[in-house]
Enzyme design. Structure first.
Site, PDB file in Angstrom:
ATOM      1  N   ARG A 124      -8.004  -8.530 -39.098  1.00  0.00           N
ATOM      2  CA  ARG A 124      -6.696  -9.224 -39.261  1.00  0.00           C
ATOM      3  C   ARG A 124      -6.039  -8.932 -40.609  1.00  0.00           C
ATOM      4  O   ARG A 124      -5.226  -9.710 -41.105  1.00  0.00           O
ATOM      5  CB  ARG A 124      -6.840 -10.734 -39.070  1.00  0.00           C
ATOM      6  CG  ARG A 124      -7.291 -11.122 -37.692  1.00  0.00           C
ATOM      7  CD  ARG A 124      -6.815 -12.510 -37.318  1.00  0.00           C
ATOM      8  NE  ARG A 124      -7.163 -12.792 -35.940  1.00  0.00           N
ATOM      9  CZ  ARG A 124      -8.336 -13.305 -35.565  1.00  0.00           C
ATOM     10  NH1 ARG A 124      -9.237 -13.606 -36.457  1.00  0.00           N
ATOM     11  NH2 ARG A 124      -8.580 -13.504 -34.294  1.00  0.00           N
ATOM     12  N   GLU A 188      14.616  13.856 -48.112  1.00  0.00           N
ATOM     13  CA  GLU A 188      14.588  12.395 -48.314  1.00  0.00           C
ATOM     14  C   GLU A 188      14.976  12.033 -49.746  1.00  0.00           C
ATOM     15  O   GLU A 188      15.553  10.977 -49.992  1.00  0.00           O
ATOM     16  CB  GLU A 188      13.201  11.830 -47.991  1.00  0.00           C
ATOM     17  CG  GLU A 188      12.707  12.105 -46.572  1.00  0.00           C
ATOM     18  CD  GLU A 188      13.015  10.979 -45.580  1.00  0.00           C
ATOM     19  OE1 GLU A 188      13.889  10.134 -45.870  1.00  0.00           O
ATOM     20  OE2 GLU A 188      12.383  10.970 -44.504  1.00  0.00           O
ATOM     21  N   LYS A 230      14.318   3.075 -53.671  1.00  0.00           N
ATOM     22  CA  LYS A 230      13.704   2.488 -52.475  1.00  0.00           C
ATOM     23  C   LYS A 230      13.210   1.077 -52.766  1.00  0.00           C
ATOM     24  O   LYS A 230      13.415   0.157 -51.972  1.00  0.00           O
ATOM     25  CB  LYS A 230      12.571   3.371 -51.953  1.00  0.00           C
ATOM     26  CG  LYS A 230      11.922   2.736 -50.735  1.00  0.00           C
ATOM     27  CD  LYS A 230      11.424   3.679 -49.706  1.00  0.00           C
ATOM     28  CE  LYS A 230      10.999   2.884 -48.461  1.00  0.00           C
ATOM     29  NZ  LYS A 230      10.324   3.672 -47.470  1.00  0.00           N
ATOM     30  N   ARG A 244      18.244  -2.725 -45.690  1.00  0.00           N
ATOM     31  CA  ARG A 244      17.180  -1.698 -45.636  1.00  0.00           C
ATOM     32  C   ARG A 244      17.502  -0.623 -44.602  1.00  0.00           C
ATOM     33  O   ARG A 244      17.028   0.515 -44.715  1.00  0.00           O
ATOM     34  CB  ARG A 244      15.816  -2.347 -45.340  1.00  0.00           C
ATOM     35  CG  ARG A 244      14.705  -1.313 -45.371  1.00  0.00           C
ATOM     36  CD  ARG A 244      13.320  -1.899 -45.428  1.00  0.00           C
ATOM     37  NE  ARG A 244      12.338  -0.831 -45.429  1.00  0.00           N
ATOM     38  CZ  ARG A 244      11.063  -0.974 -45.738  1.00  0.00           C
ATOM     39  NH1 ARG A 244      10.600  -2.155 -46.085  1.00  0.00           N
ATOM     40  NH2 ARG A 244      10.245   0.053 -45.715  1.00  0.00           N
ATOM     41  N   HIS A 251      18.435   9.214 -39.661  1.00  0.00           N
ATOM     42  CA  HIS A 251      17.291   9.030 -38.768  1.00  0.00           C
ATOM     43  C   HIS A 251      17.679   8.912 -37.296  1.00  0.00           C
ATOM     44  O   HIS A 251      16.872   9.239 -36.429  1.00  0.00           O
ATOM     45  CB  HIS A 251      16.471   7.799 -39.191  1.00  0.00           C
ATOM     46  CG  HIS A 251      15.638   8.043 -40.417  1.00  0.00           C
ATOM     47  ND1 HIS A 251      16.182   8.441 -41.627  1.00  0.00           N
ATOM     48  CD2 HIS A 251      14.303   7.958 -40.636  1.00  0.00           C
ATOM     49  CE1 HIS A 251      15.215   8.578 -42.519  1.00  0.00           C
ATOM     50  NE2 HIS A 251      14.065   8.302 -41.943  1.00  0.00           N
ATOM     51  N   HIS A 255      15.489  11.457 -35.538  1.00  0.00           N
ATOM     52  CA  HIS A 255      14.402  11.096 -34.614  1.00  0.00           C
ATOM     53  C   HIS A 255      14.628  11.714 -33.236  1.00  0.00           C
ATOM     54  O   HIS A 255      13.687  12.087 -32.540  1.00  0.00           O
ATOM     55  CB  HIS A 255      14.313   9.567 -34.473  1.00  0.00           C
ATOM     56  CG  HIS A 255      13.593   8.910 -35.613  1.00  0.00           C
ATOM     57  ND1 HIS A 255      13.445   7.553 -35.719  1.00  0.00           N
ATOM     58  CD2 HIS A 255      12.971   9.428 -36.707  1.00  0.00           C
ATOM     59  CE1 HIS A 255      12.764   7.258 -36.824  1.00  0.00           C
ATOM     60  NE2 HIS A 255      12.480   8.381 -37.444  1.00  0.00           N
ATOM     61  N   HIS A 269       9.378  16.170 -39.958  1.00  0.00           N
ATOM     62  CA  HIS A 269      10.149  14.928 -40.050  1.00  0.00           C
ATOM     63  C   HIS A 269      11.272  15.034 -41.095  1.00  0.00           C
ATOM     64  O   HIS A 269      12.427  14.706 -40.822  1.00  0.00           O
ATOM     65  CB  HIS A 269       9.220  13.752 -40.376  1.00  0.00           C
ATOM     66  CG  HIS A 269       9.961  12.484 -40.642  1.00  0.00           C
ATOM     67  ND1 HIS A 269      10.575  11.757 -39.642  1.00  0.00           N
ATOM     68  CD2 HIS A 269      10.248  11.816 -41.800  1.00  0.00           C
ATOM     69  CE1 HIS A 269      11.181  10.703 -40.159  1.00  0.00           C
ATOM     70  NE2 HIS A 269      10.997  10.716 -41.473  1.00  0.00           N
TER      71      HIS A 269
HETATM   72  P1  NAD Z   1       2.225  14.897 -43.378  1.00  0.00           P
HETATM   73  O1  NAD Z   1       1.489  13.693 -43.746  1.00  0.00           O
HETATM   74  O2  NAD Z   1       2.011  15.466 -42.025  1.00  0.00           O
HETATM   75  O3  NAD Z   1       1.934  16.012 -44.469  1.00  0.00           O
HETATM   76  C1  NAD Z   1       2.502  17.278 -44.307  1.00  0.00           C
HETATM   77  C2  NAD Z   1       1.448  18.397 -44.338  1.00  0.00           C
HETATM   78  O4  NAD Z   1       1.075  18.627 -45.679  1.00  0.00           O
HETATM   79  C3  NAD Z   1       0.156  18.069 -43.607  1.00  0.00           C
HETATM   80  O5  NAD Z   1      -0.293  19.243 -42.993  1.00  0.00           O
HETATM   81  C4  NAD Z   1      -0.791  17.666 -44.725  1.00  0.00           C
HETATM   82  O6  NAD Z   1      -2.130  17.910 -44.388  1.00  0.00           O
HETATM   83  C5  NAD Z   1      -0.332  18.570 -45.828  1.00  0.00           C
HETATM   84  N1  NAD Z   1      -0.548  18.091 -47.183  1.00  0.00           N
HETATM   85  C6  NAD Z   1      -0.430  16.830 -47.651  1.00  0.00           C
HETATM   86  N2  NAD Z   1      -0.535  16.830 -48.981  1.00  0.00           N
HETATM   87  C7  NAD Z   1      -0.741  18.111 -49.364  1.00  0.00           C
HETATM   88  C8  NAD Z   1      -0.899  18.743 -50.622  1.00  0.00           C
HETATM   89  N3  NAD Z   1      -0.799  18.057 -51.755  1.00  0.00           N
HETATM   90  N4  NAD Z   1      -1.119  20.065 -50.646  1.00  0.00           N
HETATM   91  C9  NAD Z   1      -1.162  20.790 -49.483  1.00  0.00           C
HETATM   92  N5  NAD Z   1      -0.982  20.253 -48.268  1.00  0.00           N
HETATM   93  C10 NAD Z   1      -0.769  18.920 -48.217  1.00  0.00           C
HETATM   94  O7  NAD Z   1       3.815  14.699 -43.487  1.00  0.00           O
HETATM   95  P2  NAD Z   1       4.766  13.959 -44.515  1.00  0.00           P
HETATM   96  O8  NAD Z   1       5.987  14.758 -44.540  1.00  0.00           O
HETATM   97  O9  NAD Z   1       4.084  13.638 -45.778  1.00  0.00           O
HETATM   98  O10 NAD Z   1       5.039  12.578 -43.785  1.00  0.00           O
HETATM   99  C11 NAD Z   1       5.722  12.544 -42.565  1.00  0.00           C
HETATM  100  C12 NAD Z   1       5.459  11.217 -41.898  1.00  0.00           C
HETATM  101  O11 NAD Z   1       5.916  10.152 -42.736  1.00  0.00           O
HETATM  102  C13 NAD Z   1       6.171  11.066 -40.575  1.00  0.00           C
HETATM  103  O12 NAD Z   1       5.289  10.577 -39.611  1.00  0.00           O
HETATM  104  C14 NAD Z   1       7.231  10.017 -40.866  1.00  0.00           C
HETATM  105  O13 NAD Z   1       7.563   9.238 -39.748  1.00  0.00           O
HETATM  106  C15 NAD Z   1       6.578   9.204 -41.933  1.00  0.00           C
HETATM  107  N6  NAD Z   1       7.511   8.441 -42.768  1.00  0.00           N
HETATM  108  C16 NAD Z   1       7.243   7.142 -42.951  1.00  0.00           C
HETATM  109  C17 NAD Z   1       8.070   6.397 -43.760  1.00  0.00           C
HETATM  110  C18 NAD Z   1       7.732   4.968 -44.033  1.00  0.00           C
HETATM  111  O14 NAD Z   1       8.558   4.259 -44.617  1.00  0.00           O
HETATM  112  N7  NAD Z   1       6.560   4.515 -43.679  1.00  0.00           N
HETATM  113  C19 NAD Z   1       9.164   6.995 -44.387  1.00  0.00           C
HETATM  114  C20 NAD Z   1       9.391   8.347 -44.180  1.00  0.00           C
HETATM  115  C21 NAD Z   1       8.557   9.073 -43.365  1.00  0.00           C
HETATM  116  N1  GLY Z   2      11.959   5.046 -44.452  1.00  0.00           N
HETATM  117  C1  GLY Z   2      12.760   3.918 -44.111  1.00  0.00           C
HETATM  118  C2  GLY Z   2      12.265   2.637 -44.674  1.00  0.00           C
HETATM  119  O1  GLY Z   2      11.253   2.595 -45.326  1.00  0.00           O
HETATM  120  O2  GLY Z   2      12.861   1.623 -44.439  1.00  0.00           O
END
Ligand code: NAD
Ligand code: GLY
Length: 372
Positions: A124, A188, A230, A244, A251, A255, A269
């Site tokens: 939880r 971003e 942010k 927010r 997006h 998306h 993404h």
């Molecule tokens: P990811 O986590 O897939 O990382 C991208 C690639 O880089 C992967 O292959 C990973 O293994 C590799 N990698 C990571 N760090 C590395 C490094 N230092 N050196 C070499 N390779 C490395 O992708 P991302 O772009 O970091 O994140 C995308 C995700 O984030 C999506 O699912 C998206 O929906 C999510 N997201 C969430 C929020 C939120 O507010 N929670 C906001 C924006 C995006």
């Molecule tokens: N990436 C959008 C949010 O965190 O609200």
């Protein structure tokens, strides 16, 4: 003199620090120690990040008198799924985590979102720390507590608002990031300027190429500025009741494009968000809300750093307007059957639009996917 800068996300008893700096992994143990409540630590990472940074993190924890077990998952968006969520939860429980235990997410947004959601669910709710290693995760996903996974119905449809206890963004980890991932994260970064900070966008127009090519001072400044922007919005509206939603600039279109490519590496993404931002400015200009020049300036900047600015640049995808519009209707940003768009009156003047005529959105999508 600390080798990092610290920002605080002020959320009462759920407040936490974001440390941004160089060489921060070496200090991770000392920085994590004060925020944990028991010695039970589990690092969650992926197969690409583990060989690069897992040992450094473990060494740093050890130097602070801490030990952690680790779980290494496959890399990529497909890991943000119910299947891997279940596997992760089972592995965490098998390691006998306790209620005061902490998960440490070491990796990009995929690992951060999945680990955060697992932390929200196990027993939880247990603590978690974000150690983001991609530009995208340092400037966006590690901050603000949106955690979750994708469903076959769409992106991030399963999740929770669940804040981390600490965020450690080590700029040096970006050195190993493939350039395509760097650019995806950059989309971003620029978003924050486009939402409400035209001076930041103008600074990025001057420094963006250097930043993407490896200038560490610019990277650090950009991460700090992005996290500040942010954090400010998250503090005002933690659970996205209003303002927010501005963070979703790009997006709605983004998306949709991601869904059509099956969340695969045909379109990352961040690339989808960059394309989506160009289309959101196109729609704003088409509706007479924003000068055409601003829409062109946004596209020119993304193109200048090397990001795709039109869906037709994405190799191996046949786009169909009807399919794209269908995805848009199943996004979680649909309210009362109405698709929410983030539009702009100018660069740095984004707003939430809940009454956009879908015929206008269709026209923008249609134009965007036409091959000349
Ligand atoms: P990811 O986590 O897939 O990382 C991208 C690639 O880089 C992967 O292959 C990973 O293994 C590799 N990698 C990571 N760090 C590395 C490094 N230092 N050196 C070499 N390779 C490395 O992708 P991302 O772009 O970091 O994140 C995308 C995700 O984030 C999506 O699912 C998206 O929906 C999510 N997201 C969430 C929020 C939120 O507010 N929670 C906001 C924006 C995006
Ligand atoms: N990436 C959008 C949010 O965190 O609200």
């Amino acid at each position: 003199m600390p080798s990092y800068e610290t920002l605080t996300v002020e959320l009462g008893e759920r407040s936490y620090d974001i440390h941004v700096g160089n060489g921060l992994l070496a200090e991770a143990g000392a920085l994590i120690k004060p925020v944990i409540r028991s010695q039970r630590l589990i690092i969650v990472t992926d197969e690409n990040v583990a060989p690069l940074y897992l040992a450094s993190l473990e060494t740093s924890l050890k130097a602070a008198g801490l030990t952690a077990e680790s779980i290494v998952l496959p890399a990529g968006e497909q890991t943000k799924s119910i299947t891997y969520f279940e596997q992760l939860i089972e592995q965490i429980l098998a390691k006998k985590i306790d209620r005061k235990g902490t998960l440490i997410a070491l990796g990009g947004g995929v690992i951060g979102d999945l680990t955060g959601y697992a932390a929200s669910a196990v027993l939880r709710g247990i603590d978690f720390v974000q150690v983001p290693t991609t530009l995208l995760s340092q400037v966006d996903s590690s901050v603000g507590g949106k955690t979750g996974i994708n469903s076959s119905h769409g992106k991030n449809l399963i999740g929770a608002f669940y804040q981390p206890r600490l965020v450690l963004a080590d700029i040096d980890t970006l050195d190993s990031l493939p350039q395509r991932e760097m650019l995806a994260g950059y989309a971003e970064v620029a978003k924050y300027g486009l939402i409400d900070d035209p001076e930041f966008f103008a600074w990025l127009e001057r420094t963006g190429n250097d930043l993407c090519d490896g200038n560490k001072d610019h990277r650090r400044q950009a991460v700090v500025m992005s996290c500040k922007s942010k954090a400010k919005i998250v503090v005002e509206d933690e659970t996205e009741q209003g303002r927010r939603a501005l963070l979703n600039l790009g997006h709605t279109f983004g998306h949709t494009l991601e869904a059509e490519t099956g969340f695969s590496d045909k379109l990352l993404h961040g690339e989808a968000v960059g394309l989506g931002i160009c289309l959101a400015f196109d729609l704003s200009a088409h509706l007479g809300l924003c000068p055409q020049d601003d829409a062109e300036r946004v596209r020119a900047h993304y193109a200048a750093v090397g990001l795709p600015t039109s869906p037709i640049e994405i190799a191996g995808v046949m786009w169909h307007t009807d399919a794209l519009l269908d995805h848009m209707q199943s996004d979680k940003k649909v309210e009362d059957g109405k698709v929410t768009f983030i539009l702009a009156r100018a660069i740095g003047e984004a707003f939430v639009a809940r009454d956009t005529d879908m015929a206008d959105a269709r026209l923008i999508v249609d134009n965007a996917i036409q091959q000349d």
